[in-house]
Write a protein that holds these residues in place. Sequence first.
Motif: not given
Lengths: 233, 305
Positions: A168-174, A217-232
């Motif tokens: 899967r691919v997640a595009i994360v942006a502001e 932005s801390h929220a961006v970092l949290v979102e990235i960690v969440n996306q990686l967690g979803r993949g796992a």
Amino acid sequence: MLLCYPGVQEYNGAHWLFRRLAGMLERAGYDVLRFDYFATGDSAGEGTEGRLRVWAENVAEAAAELREISGVRTLSIVGMRLGAALALRACASDVRVRTLVLWEPVVTGSEYLRELEDLDRRRNLWLLHDERREEPPREVMGYQVPAELRQELVALDTPTLPAPQAERVAIVAESAHGSYARLRDSLTAHNVPTSVHVVTDEGVNAGGGQRERAKLSHAVLVEIVNQLGRGAS
Amino acid sequence: MALERVLGFGPGKSLTGILCEPPSGKAIEGAPAVITWNVGINHRVGPYRIYVDLARKLAARGFTCLRFDVSGLGDSTVDGQDTRTDARRALGDVESAMQALREQRGIQRFVLVGFCSSVDAAHSLGAANQDVAGVIYLEGYGFRTRQYYVRYPLRLLDRNRWRRRLAIWLPTVLPGVFGSQPLSIEREEVYVRDYPTPERFASEVKQMVRRGVRLLFLYAGGDTTYTYRDQLFDMLGPDVPKSAIDLEFQKDADHTFFVTAHREHAINAVVTWMVKRFGEAPRTERRDPSTENGAARTTSVSAAP
């Protein structure tokens, strides 16, 4: 987790951010590798020697190194800006990943160059340097852009790359840049589940440009960690 | 080709640096090591990777270099219990870097490179630490002198200042014609700094000169408070002989050497200076018993002409 820095012009500003992200991922239980591409940061090579082809190979080499030193079987990659394009390119050849996070990705190299050159023009104006007359400019935002690298960047169009080997691919942006939809559609057409996540952090008011705010932005970092967690999961 | 390796040092090896050493057989015996650290919040590579290029060029000429991150920046960590100010902690971190080079490479003398904000620690240690043989001030302190004010109106003749002013003004007053985005740029934040008074600066430079510390000052003239070549000597006053100090003035360069040619010029100036001042092995060495920890220390007494 393999973290891919942006291109040299945006690298120094991202170093601290990547350290923060690496720390968050480590605390979440992941092995993390961040590395400098050839001719950037601490790595060998001079500023004139950087090439997209080599940097994409570096991503593949770093992935192999991470697998070897950590013993992990599955890998995910976070690539920021040009690093996202390099990660896509590496996954389109021989790197297989679970989740590929494209963070404010560079979608087309020509647009990226235009953006950098505009910043460069404004920076030179601000720093009281004479107007540059050479076209195309031989250096952009403090770094040399040799003709071969420029050609590679101009030719870079990520939606036309072969299908990446990603679950899967997640595009994360502001913000929802128009080109992200084009990239998402091309990946979806390759049967790679792709989502776009626009993260706004109301708490961040750095007074700078949009991208500067994204870096804080801390929220961006949290979102990235969440996306990686979803993949796992 | 220079040999580079990661060096962890300091309390609990919390500090991270890259040690860049001369190729086999190329090292200058007894030469001081060159130490660089963070400029503002840039990590150890420096603005536009200037320290990577500098360290490699110096290593090729026989000098060992350590470029490292002070605690809390780059890849170095900071102890949450450490209540010292950033400025105080940086002093301790540079001393830790010197200690690591003593212990791991037997190097006893050091040249500290200060660049913008990192000049604070370089200057303080240069004035206080007997093992500092040289200090390089890249865009160091610039105090306004009488000549500075006399020359100030010359700015009105600078075409590039007018271009900049118009780029700020025109989009504001005529957005329909010149776009709605006036020129603006984020100024680099300056955090709490241990900035000496002009008097203290002059006095400490004088002390260093008396002690035989070699000093290179490299100033950029573009949009900074340093506007003419000899401003440094006017800042220091007549008590410091010009012959005791090396000065480079890059009139067209900016504060962070944004243009590659300006950066290369600055790097070459530093390398040339290092070779001139420290390129020969010290002729005489004596043991100095007055050390902080009672351990013997070697101090050069005739390192350069």
